[in-house]
Motif scaffolding. Structure first.
Motif, mmCIF file in Angstrom:
data_model
loop_
_atom_site.group_PDB
_atom_site.id
_atom_site.type_symbol
_atom_site.label_atom_id
_atom_site.label_comp_id
_atom_site.label_asym_id
_atom_site.label_seq_id
_atom_site.Cartn_x
_atom_site.Cartn_y
_atom_site.Cartn_z
ATOM 1 N N LEU A 113 32.613 37.137 75.106
ATOM 2 C CA LEU A 113 32.734 37.572 73.719
ATOM 3 C C LEU A 113 32.105 36.532 72.806
ATOM 4 C CD1 LEU A 113 36.494 38.691 73.726
ATOM 5 C CD2 LEU A 113 34.477 40.014 74.420
ATOM 6 N N GLU A 114 31.206 36.966 71.938
ATOM 7 C CA GLU A 114 30.567 36.055 70.980
ATOM 8 C C GLU A 114 30.466 36.762 69.630
ATOM 9 O OE1 GLU A 114 29.285 33.450 68.734
ATOM 10 O OE2 GLU A 114 29.764 32.834 70.791
ATOM 11 N N ARG A 115 31.030 36.168 68.603
ATOM 12 C CA ARG A 115 31.086 36.832 67.293
ATOM 13 C C ARG A 115 29.827 36.653 66.463
ATOM 14 N NH1 ARG A 115 34.523 33.353 63.075
ATOM 15 N NH2 ARG A 115 34.043 31.256 63.804
ATOM 16 N N SER A 116 29.007 35.642 66.767
ATOM 17 C CA SER A 116 27.767 35.444 66.029
ATOM 18 C C SER A 116 26.671 36.323 66.620
ATOM 19 C CB SER A 116 27.331 33.977 66.088
ATOM 20 O OG SER A 116 25.979 33.831 65.691
ATOM 21 N N ALA A 117 26.031 37.144 65.773
ATOM 22 C CA ALA A 117 24.953 38.005 66.257
ATOM 23 C C ALA A 117 23.780 37.173 66.776
ATOM 24 C CB ALA A 117 24.487 38.934 65.141
ATOM 25 N N VAL A 118 23.510 36.041 66.139
ATOM 26 C CA VAL A 118 22.397 35.193 66.561
ATOM 27 C C VAL A 118 22.689 34.573 67.918
ATOM 28 C CG1 VAL A 118 21.146 33.061 66.047
ATOM 29 C CG2 VAL A 118 21.592 34.715 64.230
ATOM 30 N N VAL A 119 23.877 33.986 68.081
ATOM 31 C CA VAL A 119 24.216 33.356 69.358
ATOM 32 C C VAL A 119 24.309 34.393 70.466
ATOM 33 C CG1 VAL A 119 25.903 31.919 70.577
ATOM 34 C CG2 VAL A 119 25.398 31.466 68.176
ATOM 35 N N HIS A 120 24.828 35.571 70.138
ATOM 36 C CA HIS A 120 24.883 36.651 71.127
ATOM 37 C C HIS A 120 23.475 37.030 71.575
ATOM 38 C CE1 HIS A 120 25.040 41.007 72.255
ATOM 39 N NE2 HIS A 120 26.028 40.557 72.998
ATOM 40 N N ALA A 121 22.522 37.072 70.647
ATOM 41 C CA ALA A 121 21.140 37.385 71.009
ATOM 42 C C ALA A 121 20.557 36.317 71.929
ATOM 43 C CB ALA A 121 20.285 37.516 69.746
ATOM 44 N N LEU A 122 20.842 35.044 71.649
ATOM 45 C CA LEU A 122 20.395 33.958 72.527
ATOM 46 C C LEU A 122 20.997 34.120 73.924
ATOM 47 C CD1 LEU A 122 20.831 30.903 70.124
ATOM 48 C CD2 LEU A 122 18.664 31.957 70.780
ATOM 49 N N LEU A 123 22.284 34.451 73.974
ATOM 50 C CA LEU A 123 22.977 34.617 75.247
ATOM 51 C C LEU A 123 22.372 35.755 76.066
ATOM 52 C CD1 LEU A 123 25.362 34.188 77.218
ATOM 53 C CD2 LEU A 123 26.755 35.611 75.684
ATOM 54 N N ALA A 140 25.029 39.668 87.287
ATOM 55 C CA ALA A 140 25.647 40.990 87.448
ATOM 56 C C ALA A 140 27.148 40.934 87.214
ATOM 57 C CB ALA A 140 25.355 41.542 88.841
ATOM 58 N N ARG A 141 27.737 39.749 87.350
ATOM 59 C CA ARG A 141 29.174 39.583 87.127
ATOM 60 C C ARG A 141 29.488 39.153 85.695
ATOM 61 N NH1 ARG A 141 28.839 37.656 92.593
ATOM 62 N NH2 ARG A 141 28.536 35.482 91.937
ATOM 63 N N MET A 142 28.471 39.131 84.815
ATOM 64 C CA MET A 142 28.651 38.685 83.436
ATOM 65 C C MET A 142 28.347 39.827 82.478
ATOM 66 S SD MET A 142 26.810 34.954 83.905
ATOM 67 C CE MET A 142 27.199 34.348 82.257
ATOM 68 N N ASP A 143 29.307 40.139 81.607
ATOM 69 C CA ASP A 143 29.195 41.283 80.701
ATOM 70 C C ASP A 143 29.354 40.797 79.258
ATOM 71 O OD1 ASP A 143 29.130 43.830 79.625
ATOM 72 O OD2 ASP A 143 31.230 44.259 80.099
ATOM 73 N N PRO A 144 28.227 40.576 78.536
ATOM 74 C CA PRO A 144 28.314 40.024 77.176
ATOM 75 C C PRO A 144 28.601 41.083 76.117
ATOM 76 C CG PRO A 144 26.021 40.267 77.802
ATOM 77 C CD PRO A 144 26.832 40.706 78.998
ATOM 78 N N HIS A 145 29.425 40.700 75.127
ATOM 79 C CA HIS A 145 29.751 41.587 74.012
ATOM 80 C C HIS A 145 29.630 40.822 72.700
ATOM 81 C CE1 HIS A 145 31.692 44.923 76.369
ATOM 82 N NE2 HIS A 145 31.797 43.943 77.247
ATOM 83 N N HIS A 146 29.052 41.465 71.683
ATOM 84 C CA HIS A 146 29.078 40.912 70.332
ATOM 85 C C HIS A 146 30.361 41.414 69.696
ATOM 86 C CE1 HIS A 146 27.487 41.099 65.950
ATOM 87 N NE2 HIS A 146 28.100 39.953 66.179
ATOM 88 N N ALA A 147 31.369 40.538 69.598
ATOM 89 C CA ALA A 147 32.680 40.993 69.149
ATOM 90 C C ALA A 147 33.511 39.827 68.642
ATOM 91 C CB ALA A 147 33.422 41.682 70.304
ATOM 92 N N ASP A 148 34.429 40.138 67.738
ATOM 93 C CA ASP A 148 35.439 39.175 67.318
ATOM 94 C C ASP A 148 36.505 39.114 68.410
ATOM 95 O OD1 ASP A 148 36.878 37.646 64.930
ATOM 96 O OD2 ASP A 148 38.343 38.979 65.874
ATOM 97 N N ALA A 149 36.803 37.920 68.883
ATOM 98 C CA ALA A 149 37.677 37.783 70.049
ATOM 99 C C ALA A 149 39.088 38.295 69.776
ATOM 100 C CB ALA A 149 37.724 36.322 70.490
ATOM 101 N N VAL A 150 39.650 37.980 68.609
ATOM 102 C CA VAL A 150 41.023 38.404 68.316
ATOM 103 C C VAL A 150 41.113 39.922 68.304
ATOM 104 C CG1 VAL A 150 42.890 38.344 66.623
ATOM 105 C CG2 VAL A 150 41.557 36.275 67.071
ATOM 106 N N GLU A 151 40.142 40.576 67.684
ATOM 107 C CA GLU A 151 40.150 42.042 67.634
ATOM 108 C C GLU A 151 39.930 42.638 69.015
ATOM 109 O OE1 GLU A 151 37.244 43.257 64.812
ATOM 110 O OE2 GLU A 151 38.257 42.308 63.105
ATOM 111 N N TRP A 152 38.984 42.083 69.780
ATOM 112 C CA TRP A 152 38.683 42.630 71.100
ATOM 113 C C TRP A 152 39.878 42.478 72.036
ATOM 114 C CZ3 TRP A 152 38.287 41.758 76.278
ATOM 115 C CH2 TRP A 152 37.440 42.594 77.022
ATOM 116 N N LEU A 153 40.536 41.337 71.991
ATOM 117 C CA LEU A 153 41.672 41.091 72.879
ATOM 118 C C LEU A 153 42.896 41.923 72.507
ATOM 119 C CD1 LEU A 153 41.422 37.198 73.184
ATOM 120 C CD2 LEU A 153 40.992 38.846 75.021
#
Length: 246
Positions: A113-123, A140-153
């Motif tokens: 989970l990464e809330r910054s759109a820029v950092v998520h794009a780098l990831l 294949a075992r890594m699933d990235p999401h652009h999301a606020d962690a508190v809301e996603w959890l």
């Protein structure tokens, strides 16, 4: 975003997705994204410019991940990876995904989970290059999401919550030079500060087995909440909060 020597249509589409303009050359001041044949980088103008990108197969990260024994690393032990037991881990503060890649290499399935759109794009860019570079078994075992962690959890996981929530909030203090440059670039993005109390509280409410928090070895516990135990290292430690009640 500056994108020399790249597919112009693809670069233009990518810039549009991030809500930024496309330029042929880097600006004279400020932050900018740089896209070339080596991938996407976040840079700050200067002489020379300061840049960072997600890279899992080259440099220090590539050396770390090429070594055997990821399961013996403190982070893997703190997250409960052992034998045939490879829990589902949510890395709720993924950043450039370095720790998540170690956990995936050790056999765990990791949601990032990464809330910054820029950092998520780098990831995402780094994971795509790692996949093409021979690390598909791990990515294949890594699933990235652009999301606020508190809301996603806070979503309803029904009967299948993640076993582990891993947190690595940015901390101040002495760090290696490379890490210091990266921290400076991340802070320059001017993202709102994380509510550490809310993040830890939600993580503990969600994780089936434990929450693991990476801290500087001399830092206070996250949100001043003492862990059940910790695994120390030379410069960092891993605080473990057990959540299983049976």
């Amino acid at each position: 975003m500056a994108a020399p020597h790249t597919d112009r249509a693809a670069a233009r589409s990518f810039a549009r997705s991030l809500g930024t303009e496309l330029f042929e050359t880097a600006p004279a001041a400020g932050l900018y994204l740089w896209l070339d044949t080596d991938g996407l980088a976040l840079c700050r103008a200067g002489r020379p410019p300061m840049c960072m990108r997600a890279d899992f197969t080259r440099g220090a990260q590539g050396y770390r991940n090429a070594r055997p024994g990821q399961r013996r690393e403190a982070i893997a032990r703190a997250c409960g990876i052992r034998g045939d037991h490879c829990p589902w881990i949510v890395d709720a503060t993924a950043g450039l995904g370095r720790d998540a890649f170690v956990l995936a290499t050790a056999g765990a399935s990791v949601t990032l989970l990464e809330r910054s759109a820029v950092v998520h794009a780098l990831l995402v860019d780094g994971l795509q290059r790692a996949t093409a570079g021979g690390a598909a078994d791990r990515t294949a075992r890594m699933d990235p999401h652009h999301a606020d962690a508190v809301e996603w959890l806070a979503q309803d996981f029904r009967d299948n919550p993640p076993a582990v929530v891993y947190l690595d909030p940015m901390y101040s203090g002495q760090r290696r030079a490379a890490a210091g440059k990266e921290l400076a670039l991340l802070q320059a993005l001017s993202m709102p500060a994380t509510d550490e109390s809310a993040l830890l509280r939600q993580a503990r409410a969600t994780a089936l087995d434990r929450v693991v928090v990476k801290r500087h070895r001399h830092a206070r516990p996250l949100a001043d909440q003492p862990p059940d135990y910790h695994l120390p290292g030379r410069s960092t430690r891993f605080d473990v909060y057990r959540t299983r009640t049976d």
